[in-house]
Every structure is written in C-alpha cells, then in structure tokens.
Design a protein around this motif. Structure first.
Motif, PDB file in Angstrom:
ATOM      1  N   ILE A  96      -7.157   1.234   2.473  1.00  0.00           N
ATOM      2  CA  ILE A  96      -6.555   2.764   2.285  1.00  0.00           C
ATOM      3  C   ILE A  96      -7.818   3.459   2.508  1.00  0.00           C
ATOM      4  CG2 ILE A  96      -5.561   4.206   0.987  1.00  0.00           C
ATOM      5  CD1 ILE A  96      -4.229   1.924  -0.567  1.00  0.00           C
TER       6      ILE A  96
ATOM      7  N   GLY B 240      -9.153   2.224  -1.323  1.00  0.00           N
ATOM      8  CA  GLY B 240      -8.503   1.129  -1.932  1.00  0.00           C
ATOM      9  C   GLY B 240      -8.468   0.079  -1.016  1.00  0.00           C
TER      10      GLY B 240
ATOM     11  N   ILE C 278      -4.239   3.942   6.415  1.00  0.00           N
ATOM     12  CA  ILE C 278      -3.735   2.862   5.879  1.00  0.00           C
ATOM     13  C   ILE C 278      -3.974   1.884   7.042  1.00  0.00           C
ATOM     14  CG2 ILE C 278      -2.254   1.034   4.627  1.00  0.00           C
ATOM     15  CD1 ILE C 278      -0.965   3.760   3.347  1.00  0.00           C
TER      16      ILE C 278
ATOM     17  N   CYS D   4      -5.959  -5.335   3.509  1.00  0.00           N
ATOM     18  CA  CYS D   4      -5.498  -3.896   3.881  1.00  0.00           C
ATOM     19  C   CYS D   4      -6.459  -2.799   3.007  1.00  0.00           C
ATOM     20  CB  CYS D   4      -3.837  -3.955   3.301  1.00  0.00           C
ATOM     21  SG  CYS D   4      -3.335  -2.223   3.251  1.00  0.00           S
TER      22      CYS D   4
ATOM     23  N   SER E 193      -4.272  -2.638   8.350  1.00  0.00           N
ATOM     24  CA  SER E 193      -4.361  -3.734   8.129  1.00  0.00           C
ATOM     25  C   SER E 193      -4.310  -4.611   9.460  1.00  0.00           C
ATOM     26  CB  SER E 193      -3.169  -4.282   7.396  1.00  0.00           C
ATOM     27  OG  SER E 193      -3.405  -5.543   6.766  1.00  0.00           O
TER      28      SER E 193
ATOM     29  N   ALA F  94       0.897  -1.194   0.200  1.00  0.00           N
ATOM     30  CA  ALA F  94      -0.069   0.084  -0.044  1.00  0.00           C
ATOM     31  C   ALA F  94       0.974   1.225  -0.036  1.00  0.00           C
ATOM     32  CB  ALA F  94      -0.835  -0.107   1.290  1.00  0.00           C
TER      33      ALA F  94
ATOM     34  N   THR G 278       2.170   2.575  -3.228  1.00  0.00           N
ATOM     35  CA  THR G 278       1.074   3.590  -3.879  1.00  0.00           C
ATOM     36  C   THR G 278       1.147   4.973  -3.456  1.00  0.00           C
ATOM     37  OG1 THR G 278      -0.823   3.208  -2.885  1.00  0.00           O
ATOM     38  CG2 THR G 278      -0.305   1.506  -4.417  1.00  0.00           C
TER      39      THR G 278
END
Length: 276
Positions: A268, A257, A232, A266, A234, A130, A133
């Motif tokens: 986003i 995301g 973000i 995960c 996870s 992630a 990006t």
C-alpha cells in the motif's frame, strides 16, 4: 474460439513454484493451478512463445508436458474445481452454483473462467485484504488489469462512487462484464485498454499485475493518482520489494502498508498524505 495450452510442470518445491509462477506470468501465462507435486500453467495458443518458455524451464531444470485445451472446455474444468474463497470476515468470492456465504460482510459472485482474479491466488487474496483496510466511500477507483473484475466489483460494494476497470485482454473484458452484471454493479466503467493516457485522476489505484508492468507504469500511476491518494500493488514476490521500493521513491510514493501471504506480497503506497 481460441485454444489454450495446459502445461503440466513437475515441481514439488513450494517456493520454487511461486517463483516460476511469477516468471511465467511475465511471459503471458494467464492461469495457474498448484498441487503438491506439479503446477498446471495456462496460456492462449496465440500468446505462447516457445523460446521464452523453454529458456525459463531449462534454467530451472524442470520437466513438463503440454496439451491443447479447447476454450469450450475451460469453464467445465473451473466449475469442477472452483471453491468459495473467504478473506477473514470481510468478503467471500463464490460462483453462482455455490450456496451463499453468511459469515462475511460482503459477497461477490463470479463466473469461474480463465481470467485472473478469483481470490484463489495469493495476490488477489492480498488485494482484497488490503481493500478491507480502505474507506472507499464516495471515492474514485482505477482497477488496472481488472481480470475477472473482482476488485472493481468489491470497490463498488465498499461504496466507491466511480470505478474504471481496464484490461488489455478480450477474454478478461468479456468475463469481467459478465461478473459486473451478475453483481448488479452500476458504477463501473469497463474498457479494453493498455494505457491510462485518456483517463483522469483517482483516489485509489489498484494494480494486481506483475513487477515488470508495475515498474513500466509507475509514472502513469503517479500522474493519475490524486494528492493524498492510495496505490495498492500486488502480483509481486517478496524478492521484488527492493525494486518496487526504489521506483516508489523515484515517483514520490511512500510505502505505508505491507501484507504477505506465502512468498507473495501486497504493498500500500501513499502519495502525499493518505486520503482515506
């Protein structure tokens, strides 16, 4: 020196193993090793709650054995089994005794200890993917539950100007400190803390922990993320998506995301417009 329990659980079903890892992670287990026929789970002797553990295992009808491992033996165990991890051509995570990885843009060197976050577990892998990006240049980053410090280190290598790395576990803080020094990082503020109360706002917040802790801190994430910032997350199983989506909406986040590896995901999330 603190002893750890190594609990060997007989389980061959990959999907059930992933769910069990999530359940044990919520009970304080700090490390896992998976094989085709069993799962090794590790937890400090002090943190082990026998009744909670027995309840989980009984519900899953699973047999296990339990051994005490002195802390001094843990590093030797990791060094025997630790192998470099590469995430596409973006980043490699290796130990100092490995040869440099020349096929990736970035490389992180860590001392493979007990702390969570070596890149081997799917969730750390997904967080690294992630971050590949994101444009971290000149951004401020919070790594909440830093573990080994690998995500904080990666953020600096990606150009972040200031990173705050937090963990409530003394062992993780010690390991992260060593890894930060090993990678010659100078923009990371590492502190032992369980809350965000005294910290400011950030462009990017990273939280690779577990569903319960994420839900508990959603309001904190909202308050400490700049407008247009990115969150973000996870440490989540695919079955957790619906619950996380609900709390995201309640706190004015949009899921922008989604990445999945095996049964792990995960997410986003953006707050307002995405600030890249």
């Amino acid at each position: 020196m603190e002893n750890y329990y190594q609990i060997k659980i007989n389980i061959a079903d990959k999907a059930k193993s992933e769910i069990l890892i999530a359940q044990l992670n919520n009970c304080g287990f700090e490390g896992f090793e998976e094989s085709e026929s069993f799962l090794n789970a590790y937890i400090s002797e002090k943190a082990f709650d026998d009744s909670s553990f027995e309840e989980i295992l009984a519900a899953n009808h699973i047999a296990y054995t339990k051994n005490i491992i002195p802390e001094k033996n843990w590093n030797e165990e990791w060094e025997r089994s630790f192998e470099p991890v590469t995430v596409d051509d973006f980043c490699a995570v290796r130990a100092s005794f490995h040869q440099p990885v020349k096929t990736t843009k970035l490389e992180i060197i860590i001392t493979p200890k007990m702390s969570f976050g070596t890149g081997h577990h799917a969730t750390t892998y997904l967080m690294i993917k992630a971050l590949s990006t994101m444009d971290c240049s000149e951004k401020t980053v919070l790594d909440f539950g830093t573990g080994t410090g690998v995500l904080a280190i990666l953020s600096e290598k990606c150009g972040a100007k200031k990173i705050v790395a937090l963990d409530n576990d003394e062992w993780s803080i010690s390991n992260a400190k060593e890894n930060i020094a090993e990678n010659f990082c100078s923009n990371i503020c590492l502190e032992k803390a369980a809350s965000l109360e005294k910290y400011g706002v950030f462009n990017i917040i990273l939280a690779n922990i577990n569903k319960n802790v994420i839900i508990q801190h959603f309001l904190d994430f909202k308050q400490h993320l700049m407008p247009g910032g990115v969150l973000i997350l996870s440490g989540l199983l695919a079955i957790d998506y619906i619950d996380i989506e609900l709390y995201a909406k309640q706190n004015s986040f949009i899921i922008s995301g989604f990445i999945q590896k095996e049964d792990w995901i995960c997410l986003i999330l953006s707050k307002g417009s995405i600030n890249k």
